[in-house]
Design a protein around this motif. Structure first.
Motif, short mmCIF file in Angstrom:
data_model
loop_
_atom_site.label_atom_id
_atom_site.label_comp_id
_atom_site.label_asym_id
_atom_site.label_seq_id
_atom_site.Cartn_x
_atom_site.Cartn_y
_atom_site.Cartn_z
N TYR A 182 0.82 -1.21 0.00
CA TYR A 182 0.00 0.00 0.00
C TYR A 182 0.86 1.26 0.00
O TYR A 182 0.44 2.31 -0.49
N LYS A 189 -4.50 -3.02 1.44
CA LYS A 189 -3.86 -4.14 2.13
C LYS A 189 -3.27 -3.65 3.45
O LYS A 189 -3.09 -2.45 3.67
N ASP A 190 -2.94 -4.60 4.34
CA ASP A 190 -2.41 -4.20 5.64
C ASP A 190 -0.91 -3.94 5.60
O ASP A 190 -0.34 -3.41 6.56
N LYS A 192 1.54 -5.95 5.86
CA LYS A 192 2.38 -6.87 6.63
C LYS A 192 2.97 -7.98 5.77
O LYS A 192 3.93 -8.63 6.15
#
Length: 229
Positions: A182, A189-190, A192
């Protein structure tokens, strides 16, 4: 495959008196930071201490890093001599690093790209420019496309230079941001876990002088399950 038996657990690819080579999971810090979250260096020191019943502090040198959301081959030095010699090999660009990147869009079958990267330490982000700019470092990589579908491409990347966030920002600048990244162009999305994995690292052994070739297998989880291998 041996593992560190820590939380999270870390697969061990190779180990001797001078080297510890691991397969870093995505989402795991390379080194401790302000978050206090688990990190490779601390977990691997714990593994060495417990396995060899070492008293006192354990030495483990971090000679290179992988970004938190990036997975794959990572080499740590178990002695100061090994750390010094590995760092010298990296500084002189004698270490061969190969990555797989899963990007959005359909890439050319081959490309060799150069940008000038400027890091903003306050935001921990990097900007790519097509032309030289004050403070920006020339950065180059080449890649070959392995597989494609309608929306994504899997590419193999060879780093010619080694800069912070280099693959992430150069591919985004070229119009092909990494899956899940992102920060550089794939929102929602996160962050991670992104589509970037260090799959191979070739380096001269710090004491034996032979060329070592370390590889990490393809993960059986998202996003790597997008293609068959």
């Amino acid at each position: 495959m041996n593992t560190t038996r820590t939380h999270p657990d870390i697969p061990v690819i190779y180990e001797d008196n001078h080297l510890l080579v691991i397969d870093k999971p995505s989402g795991l810090l390379s080194q401790e930071d302000h978050t206090g979250d688990p990190d490779v260096l601390t977990l691997c020191k714990s593994y060495i201490k417990k396995k060899y019943n070492k008293p006192g502090k354990v030495y483990l040198g971090l000679v290179h890093r992988l970004d938190r959301p990036v997975s794959g081959v990572m080499v740590l030095a178990r002695t100061s001599k090994a750390a010094s010699r590995l760092s010298e090999e990296i500084r002189k660009r004698r270490v061969e690093k190969t990555y797989w990147a899963l990007v959005n869009g359909q890439t050319p079958m081959f490309d060799d790209i150069t940008h000038f990267l400027l890091k903003d330490n306050r935001s921990n982000t990097v900007k790519a420019y097509d032309k030289p700019r004050k403070g920006a470092k020339e950065s180059r990589l080449r890649y070959t496309t392995i597989k494609q579908n309608r929306n994504h491409s899997l590419i193999e990347v060879e780093l010619i230079t080694g800069r912070a966030h280099q693959i992430r920002v150069q591919m985004a600048k070229s119009g092909f941001p990494l899956w899940g990244d992102y920060r550089y162009g794939d929102p929602g999305k996160d962050g991670k876990n992104i589509g970037l994995r260090a799959v191979r690292l070739k380096v001269k052994h710090p004491t034996q002088k032979e060329l070592m070739d370390f590889k990490a297998p393809v993960p059986k989880d998202t996003p790597w399950t997008m293609f068959e291998y």
